[in-house]
Design a protein around this motif. Structure first.
Motif, PDB file in Angstrom:
ATOM      1  N   ILE A   1       8.267  10.965   5.590  1.00 31.83           N
ATOM      2  CA  ILE A   1       7.076  11.615   5.044  1.00 31.83           C
ATOM      3  C   ILE A   1       7.399  12.163   3.656  1.00 31.83           C
ATOM      4  N   LEU A   2       6.340  12.422   2.914  1.00 30.97           N
ATOM      5  CA  LEU A   2       6.460  12.964   1.566  1.00 30.97           C
ATOM      6  C   LEU A   2       5.721  14.288   1.522  1.00 30.97           C
ATOM      7  N   SER A   3       6.392  15.328   1.045  1.00 27.46           N
ATOM      8  CA  SER A   3       5.761  16.646   0.959  1.00 27.46           C
ATOM      9  C   SER A   3       5.919  17.184  -0.457  1.00 27.46           C
ATOM     10  N   PHE A   4       5.030  18.106  -0.820  1.00 24.21           N
ATOM     11  CA  PHE A   4       4.964  18.611  -2.197  1.00 24.21           C
ATOM     12  C   PHE A   4       4.894  20.135  -2.185  1.00 24.21           C
ATOM     13  N   ILE A   5       5.726  20.763  -2.986  1.00 28.97           N
ATOM     14  CA  ILE A   5       5.767  22.220  -3.054  1.00 28.97           C
ATOM     15  C   ILE A   5       5.634  22.640  -4.513  1.00 28.97           C
ATOM     16  N   ALA A   6       4.688  23.530  -4.784  1.00 23.64           N
ATOM     17  CA  ALA A   6       4.479  24.035  -6.133  1.00 23.64           C
ATOM     18  C   ALA A   6       5.275  25.322  -6.331  1.00 23.64           C
ATOM     19  N   PRO A   7       5.505  25.726  -7.573  1.00 26.40           N
ATOM     20  CA  PRO A   7       6.197  26.994  -7.829  1.00 26.40           C
ATOM     21  C   PRO A   7       5.479  28.177  -7.192  1.00 26.40           C
TER      22      PRO A   7
ATOM     23  N   THR B   1       2.066  21.981   5.275  1.00 24.27           N
ATOM     24  CA  THR B   1       3.099  20.999   5.616  1.00 24.27           C
ATOM     25  C   THR B   1       2.655  20.007   6.672  1.00 24.27           C
ATOM     26  N   ASN B   2       1.741  20.435   7.566  1.00 23.40           N
ATOM     27  CA  ASN B   2       1.273  19.482   8.572  1.00 23.40           C
ATOM     28  C   ASN B   2       0.283  18.482   7.990  1.00 23.40           C
ATOM     29  N   GLU B   3       0.044  18.575   6.682  1.00 24.57           N
ATOM     30  CA  GLU B   3      -0.818  17.627   5.986  1.00 24.57           C
ATOM     31  C   GLU B   3       0.005  16.742   5.041  1.00 24.57           C
ATOM     32  N   ALA B   4       1.302  16.624   5.348  1.00 30.22           N
ATOM     33  CA  ALA B   4       2.191  15.817   4.525  1.00 30.22           C
ATOM     34  C   ALA B   4       1.786  14.347   4.573  1.00 30.22           C
ATOM     35  N   LEU B   5       2.320  13.570   3.648  1.00 31.22           N
ATOM     36  CA  LEU B   5       1.960  12.156   3.515  1.00 31.22           C
ATOM     37  C   LEU B   5       2.902  11.289   4.348  1.00 31.22           C
ATOM     38  N   PHE B   6       2.345  10.579   5.314  1.00 28.41           N
ATOM     39  CA  PHE B   6       3.123   9.645   6.125  1.00 28.41           C
ATOM     40  C   PHE B   6       3.225   8.316   5.372  1.00 28.41           C
TER      41      PHE B   6
ATOM     42  N   GLU C   1       5.905   1.645   1.442  1.00 28.45           N
ATOM     43  CA  GLU C   1       5.581   2.768   0.561  1.00 28.45           C
ATOM     44  C   GLU C   1       6.802   3.655   0.342  1.00 28.45           C
ATOM     45  N   GLU C   2       7.558   3.846   1.399  1.00 29.86           N
ATOM     46  CA  GLU C   2       8.758   4.679   1.289  1.00 29.86           C
ATOM     47  C   GLU C   2       9.746   4.088   0.290  1.00 29.86           C
ATOM     48  N   LYS C   3       9.885   2.762   0.283  1.00 27.39           N
ATOM     49  CA  LYS C   3      10.790   2.114  -0.666  1.00 27.39           C
ATOM     50  C   LYS C   3      10.305   2.307  -2.105  1.00 27.39           C
ATOM     51  N   VAL C   4       8.984   2.219  -2.316  1.00 27.78           N
ATOM     52  CA  VAL C   4       8.427   2.430  -3.655  1.00 27.78           C
ATOM     53  C   VAL C   4       8.804   3.813  -4.169  1.00 27.78           C
ATOM     54  N   ILE C   5       8.613   4.833  -3.328  1.00 27.40           N
ATOM     55  CA  ILE C   5       8.905   6.215  -3.715  1.00 27.40           C
ATOM     56  C   ILE C   5      10.402   6.400  -3.933  1.00 27.40           C
TER      57      ILE C   5
ATOM     58  N   ARG D   1      -2.359   7.532  -4.527  1.00 31.00           N
ATOM     59  CA  ARG D   1      -2.848   6.283  -3.923  1.00 31.00           C
ATOM     60  C   ARG D   1      -2.545   6.257  -2.429  1.00 31.00           C
ATOM     61  N   PHE D   2      -1.311   6.614  -2.052  1.00 28.77           N
ATOM     62  CA  PHE D   2      -0.924   6.554  -0.646  1.00 28.77           C
ATOM     63  C   PHE D   2      -1.665   7.616   0.170  1.00 28.77           C
ATOM     64  N   TYR D   3      -1.917   8.775  -0.426  1.00 35.38           N
ATOM     65  CA  TYR D   3      -2.691   9.796   0.276  1.00 35.38           C
ATOM     66  C   TYR D   3      -4.113   9.306   0.550  1.00 35.38           C
TER      67      TYR D   3
END
Length: 304
Positions: free
Chosen positions: A76-82, A129-134, A139-143, A179-181
Motif C-alpha cells: 500500500i501507499l500512504s501519504f503524511i503531510a508536515p 491511514t485506513n484510506e491508504a492506496l492499495f 502499480e507497485e513496480k511503477v512507484i 491516477r491509482f487512487y
C-alpha cells in the motif's frame, strides 16, 4: 506520561529510527526494513515537519493518525503531510518482516518551485491511514522504480540539475498516485455506492431530527466523522462520483428541504431559515437565490 517526539528534520528522523545519517539533508529514501522505532512500552508517538510517502508491506504494528489505524499486510501507499500527529502501536503477533520504502521530503527542498504549492492540493496527504492506496503488483513496480530513481539522483554528484530532476520525479510519483487512487475509487463501486447512501442518510437524519436548531448547519467535518472517514476522502469520493464536493451536497440538501417547507407550510422565510440552522435570514436568502436564481419569497409565490 507518554512522550510525543517532535522531528524537525530528516536527520532527526534518521536518528530517531536508528538509521545512518541521511545522504541528503532535505530528501531521503529509507529502506523500511531497516527502520527501528524507539518504542516506549507498546507504542511511539511523534509529530514531523516534513512529508513522508510510504510504500509498505507487513508492518509489525498499527499505524495511526489520531483515532484511525490500518494494518499494513499488503502493498500500500500512504501519504503524511508536515505537522500531522502519528502513532505506532507494536503488535507482537505479527511475525512477517516489514519491508518497503519511505520517501522523506522536507518542505525546504521544494522552496521556490511550483511543486511547493501544488503538493498541498493533493487531498491524499490528508486521508486517514485506513484510506491508504492499495496497489496492484504492476502499480507497485511503477512507484518503486520512481522512488529508486530519486535515490539514484541524490546519491550522484550534486549539480545545478539535481534538484530539478528530483522534483520532476516527485511530481511524477504524485501524478501516478492520483491516477491509482482514482482507479481505486472507481473499481470499488459497491463500497463507494454504500458510502454515498450513508452520506445522504446522515444528512436526512440531521435535518429531520432538528439538530440544526442546536448545532446549526451540518459541517463537512461532522458528516465525515459520522461516516468514520476523513473529510478529504469524502470530498474526493463525492467529486469522482457526482462531480460536486461535500459542501455543495450539503447545500443542495438544505435547498431541497427549504423548497419543501416554502411550498408546503405557512412558515415565514425567517422561521424556515432558523429551522435550517441559519443565524440570519439574510444568509439563507442569499444562498437560496444563488442556488435557484430566485429569492425564497419569489419561489413561494411562483410555486403557489
Amino acid at each position: 506520561m507518554e512522550q510525543t517526539f517532535r522531528l524537525n528534520s530528516i536527520a532527526e528522523f534518521h536518528a530517531f529510527c536508528d538509521l545512518p545519517k541521511p545522504e541528503h539533508p532535505l530528501v531521503s529514501l529509507v529502506d523500511y526494513s531497516k527502520v527501528s522505532y524507539p518504542f516506549e512500552g507498546a507504542q511511539v508517538k511523534w509529530i514531523q515537519h516534513f512529508y513522508t510517502i510510504g510504500l509498505k508491506r507487513n508492518v509489525n504494528g498499527k499505524f495511526n493518525y489520531g483515532q484511525q489505524h490500518y494494518d499494513f499486510d499488503a502493498g500500500i501507499l500512504s501519504f503524511i503531510a508536515p505537522l500531522q500527529f502519528l502513532k505506532i502501536e507494536f503488535d507482537p503477533d505479527i511475525a512477517a518482516a516489514p519491508s518497503g520504502w519511505l520517501l522523506l521530503i522536507h518542505p525546504d527542498f521544494l522552496w521556490n518551485t511550483a511543486l511547493a504549492k501544488k503538493i498541498t492540493t493533493y487531498d491524499f496527504f490528508q486521508y486517514a491511514t485506513n484510506e491508504a492506496l492499495f496497489l496492484s503488483d504492476k502499480e507497485e513496480k511503477v512507484i518503486a522504480d520512481i522512488l529508486l530513481n530519486i535515490k539514484k539522483e541524490y546519491r550522484s554528484n550534486i549539480d545545478r540539475f539535481s534538484q530539478e530532476l528530483i522534483i520532476a520525479q516527485i511530481e511524477m510519483l504524485l501524478i501516478y498516485s492520483e491516477r491509482f487512487y482514482e482507479r481505486q475509487f472507481l473499481t470499488r463501486k459497491k463500497s463507494g455506492s454504500e458510502l454515498l447512501e450513508r452520506f445522504d442518510q446522515i444528512l436526512s437524519d440531521y435535518f429531520n431530527t432538528g439538530k440544526t436548531l442546536k448545532q446549526g448547519i451540518p459541517t463537512v467535518t461532522y458528516v465525515a466523522a459520522e461516516m468514520n472517514i476523513s473529510p478529504n476522502y469524502l470530498g474526493t469520493l463525492l467529486r469522482l462520483h457526482t462531480r460536486q464536493n461535500t459542501q455543495q451536497h450539503i447545500q443542495n440538501k438544505l435547498i431541497a428541504i427549504a423548497k419543501e417547507k416554502l411550498s408546503s407550510t405557512t412558515l415565514s422565510v425567517s422561521e424556515i431559515a432558523y429551522e435550517l440552522g441559519f443565524e440570519h435570514a439574510q444568509s439563507f436568502s442569499k444562498l437560496f437565490k444563488s442556488k435557484t436564481n430566485q429569492s425564497p419569497s419569489a419561489f413561494r409565490m411562483a410555486f403557489n
